[in-house]
Design an enzyme around this catalytic site. Sequence first.
Site: not given
Length: 1372
Positions: A201, A504
Amino acid sequence: MEMVPSEEKQLVPKEGIFWSCRQSIFEEMQKRFSQIESAAEEPRVLCIVQDTTNAKTISERLTINLPASTTVNKFYEDVAHKAGYVNGTFCLAWANAGDMAPLDQASEMSLVLSGFEAGKKNFLQLTDKDGEQPQIASDESGTADSSGLDDSSQDRFIGPLPRDGTVGCSSDYSSPSYSYSSILNKSETGYVGLVNQAMTCYLNSLLQTLFMTPEFRNALYNWEFEDSEEDPVTSIPYQLQRLFVLLQTSKKRAIETTDVTRSFGWDSSEAWQQHDVQELCRVMFDALEQKWKQTEQADLINQLYQGKLKDYVRCLECGYESWRIDTYLDIPLVIRPFGASQVFGSVEEALQAFIQPETLDGPNQYFCERCKKKCDARKGLRFLHFPYLLTLQLKRFDFDYTTMHRIKLNDRMTFPEELDMSPFIDVEDEKSPQTESCTDSGAENEGSCHSDQMSNDFSTDDAVDEGICLDNTSSAERVLKPKSSLTFELFSVMVHSGSAAGGHYYACIKSFSDSQWYSFNDQHVSKITQDDIRKTYGGSSGSRGYYSSAFASSTNAYMLMYRLKDPSRNSKFLEVEDFPEHIKRLVQREKESEEQEKRQREIERNTCKIKLFCMHPVKLMMMENKLEVHKDKTLREATEMAYKLMDLEGVVPLDCCRLVKYDEFHEYLERSYEGEEDMPMGLLLGGVKSSYMFDLLLEIRRPDQAFQPYKPGEVMVKVHVVDLKSESIAAPVSVRAYLNQTITEFKQLIAQATGLCAETMRVVLERCYNDLRLLYVPNKTLKAEGFFRSNKVFVESSDSTDHQVAFTDSVLWKLLDRHGNTIRLFVSLPEQSPGSLASRTICPKASADSEDSFDGAKGSRKSVEAILEESTEKLKNLSLQQQQQQTSSTSDSQKSSEHSDFEHIESPAQEPDTASQPSQTENCTRVASDTENQFPSEERSDSDVNNDRSTSSVDSDILSSSHSSDTLCNADSGPLPLANGLDSHSITSSRRSKAHEGKKETWDTAEEDSGTDSEYDENGKSKAEAQYLYFKAEPYSQEDGSGEGQKCLLVHVDKRITLAAFKQNLEPFVGVPSTQFKVFRVYANNQEFESVRLNETLSSFSDDNKITIRLGRALKKGEYRVKVYQLLVNDPEPCKFLLDTVFAKGMTVRQSKEELLPQLKDQCKLDLSIDRFRLRKKTWKNPGTVFLDYHVYEEDINISSNWEVFLEVLEEPERMKSMSQLAVLTRRWCPAQMKLEAFREVVLESSSVEELKEKLSEMSGIPLENLEFAKGRGTFPCDISVLEIHQDLDWNPKVSTLNVWPLYICDDGAVIFYRDSTEELMELSEEERNELMKKESSRLLKTGHRVSYSPRKEKALKIYLDGGPTKDPGQD
């Protein structure tokens, strides 16, 4: 009467109209009620659909409850209505399927026929169709009308909303103005997402930011790749160029980044490494600069991202200033200064703190070149030039020196949409009052600004850096004048959600085309607002001081990108029509590739994938493969594909093969497809599915045979024909029948298939493992008897009188019982010399009358090698000769059993001294003298069945296997076919299959010992004699050639035999009595474990298990194998293994010590006196209770199999005389010397703390009032670092006895530390402390104590310019 016109324009009475309307209403209501009743009776299918097309809908579920007769086409309409999509713009697939094959939208099949299960939850996923998101249905589309839906499907069930701060951008932007139908799909946003490979990510966020930067994207497009110069796979700029082209032109919702990471030199493992996005930015820029050397883009990174600053030190006495110019790619901004209680609330505050100088005074004074001495000075940074694209890193990751862990600072830090950097640039002369003013203000925040805060501290001396290697000057460098506009516009916010351990990343990016903010969260792209940007500030609205992070959201901005507002430099994105020619060619290639991929996906979606089986006629084994056939292919074409897939070309003709429906689990042929050769496979298999509830079998026939039709509804029966005379069971013959057929009709079918007589036929059904049921009711149906899809029966048809006795007493039952419980074992025998058996002792198996026959044969005994190397016929003759000798001395009761159905043949023990051959009746003998050898005639109880057939979970293969290929031995002299296909007159020993029910002297009931069992009862008689279970052994050649002289046996044995009986049967082959060898079970990983419980059966063994026999004394009744370890309390390794020995029940500790003395001398070279060592309890590594000489095992000391004890050598005579005494191990801690003394034992007469202190004071000389003690923690020797012991232990607990909390010292062996409370702790310098810390860490690591948990080591982020890392052979 009043008349009114009717529908037919005729006049009818008004009352007639009323009654007619009433009647029609009544009929309509009756019709509706009947529909409701029929719907209520019909089963319903509960469907739970997850919408995976958007980040907002991924956590939502649609629940639809439909009648089972609903078609798939209607189901699509209902889902479209409920989800608010246009029907036909999405796909539905099974959620638990790996290949995600979608349901056929045009199918008119019912849900049940399509694989849905009524009465259960059916989980599906709503996915994109052809890579495009589903279209949102407008209000005029008609799908909003819910009248057509079932009442039970009206409500939309939505799962729990994502928590604030969870992974994903969209979940954080849950604005009330957004509804489910207002989420923008790809075609409306115009942007494509990036697939997260696993933990990439951070890479996706940076790539999307660079893609949304016009200047970077346009420059990348202007670069042209030369095929002749570099491999396109390893070219980073080319793969980035391809990725940007796909992001701009692809019709997919998201594209992969694997080609880009492959160009980095990364393998698949890198996808599971999460890195810092700022670190990636620097390393990737460095790699691009290296790749762009000698090109027009060589200085692109510097032109766009590089700034300059001055690192200076000014003397406060003479004003002399020393400085150097550094370059930077990003500015790291501190959120909370080190040691400060407050945080910076905005980017502007952090920038001001960044340039504020610090005062160098006291020991930190600066040596002034002009003054030639150390002087007070000001040290700081000044910005000289800001880049066109300004990157700010918010330093949210810090290190907590209290917990010694990395932490994340979630404090609130605001950042403006437009940032004016003019206040932070140095525009005045260095000696101006402005500079001095800045210096003075900086003195108030000492330590808040350091030059090493720069994330990229480049100097002219630096040649290589982790991120970028730059020269000092650049011809294309543009220096901003003081009067130039320094207003920067925010266009990218890279957000981190999570903690310092992981989380994330996603990006919030503003498009320069329409000034709209978008969330780029991996494959999901959606619109967001300014309010959503403000939510990434972090923290909370109010200030909570130092601990604000504990109450803050973990989702906050981590990296900001600004662009200078300069109309002369601000670029726009290149449109497709303006692309350079090489980019246009690249777009065309990618478009063609995408079209080809789309066609391939379409083929995949229309391909049926199903398991295919085939019994190969040459390999003679069931082959398994996966048949992939297009749904429009016919059955004939699919058969040809399966024929080639199974490599049958040239083996059998194609017309001898056909595909049939098959159930592999039950080995059941469900149906054949006669007359359907031209039917498409999609219709034949019930559509394209992700998985099927059945398989296909490629059936093969001989050229002279015809295929048998298999009709749905039939059951398959494997029929085994039993021959009582030869005691053999034939291979199965397949017979198909219907469940409504009677037993009489079923016997006629079997008679046709086998040629047996139906009138005298006995049929036995094996419903499950060893559950035998005689089918004797003629008119009873197969269904009533318990037949299922696949069944196994045994049939026998003969004129013998065996059918007249009760079934459980019949020879047929005994033969089937033996067959069902027989397993095959591979036994490896120990190596022995040829003469090793000459003097061995034979355990008598016959009565006392037969002793002479054994005595006369001692001199002629043969070795194991001789036995195994004899021919099979010679072995048979030896066996018969020995039986003849034994028969002459057996009792009448033994002779009465000569005509029983099983024989016991003794293993060859001597050479025959006569040439006469015995008759067949003489082969059947018994060696037991009791009169219970005859099989009882009473019914076998259920409890007996359970006891004799007890199995463990490892016997699953036996439960499902049919021993159909095994042929049991008979009394004839002819060769016997074995399971491996060999013929052999093997040495056999048939044992009785039913235990003596009333005799208490049998093996399983006589032994009550909880430890390792003995093979003999109290009279010395073998307990294995009481059971007669099947045993057959024959020589076996080991294929692996493990060594010369290694002999093996292939043993067929009844698994209900005890280990004791099994060992006695192995005696003739091992060459020594069963008490002189041990049995080891070999597992899959070649680990061996000794089997010691002689009263247990072999029920835990299964077919083809391996057993190793090793010579050595086996245990007798009441004996236990014991491992003896030496306790060395003051050695680095306090636990040392010495030897294995045997202790017996009723033996005293002193007797065991006497037996140990010679063993210790011979095996361990320990010459000890019996009074100068003790035995004590061992619990893992901890020493426990001291065993006194008069203690008796099993009376005073509990003992078990594989027991472990400590042996401790004493320096003085034993002081432990009574069980009331307590022996503790004490160790003095000397704080002034930072060391621990050796262990010394203290023997207490009671559990009094006062007595312990008195003895410690007497032993150490510490005054009683100054003595402090603490209990050690963990396992012995309770090691602890000398840097921690003084504070970490619970010193001087307030208790009066040792057996209460928090000490709980109730047994010998506890560790007690003690110290002098007046002794001061040694003061250590930092260097001494670090050195001691290293020594202690090394010491504790070696001993295995107090080794703290080490998390997975972070892998350094690297981009390899040569295609990949070089592997170091010595590196792990």
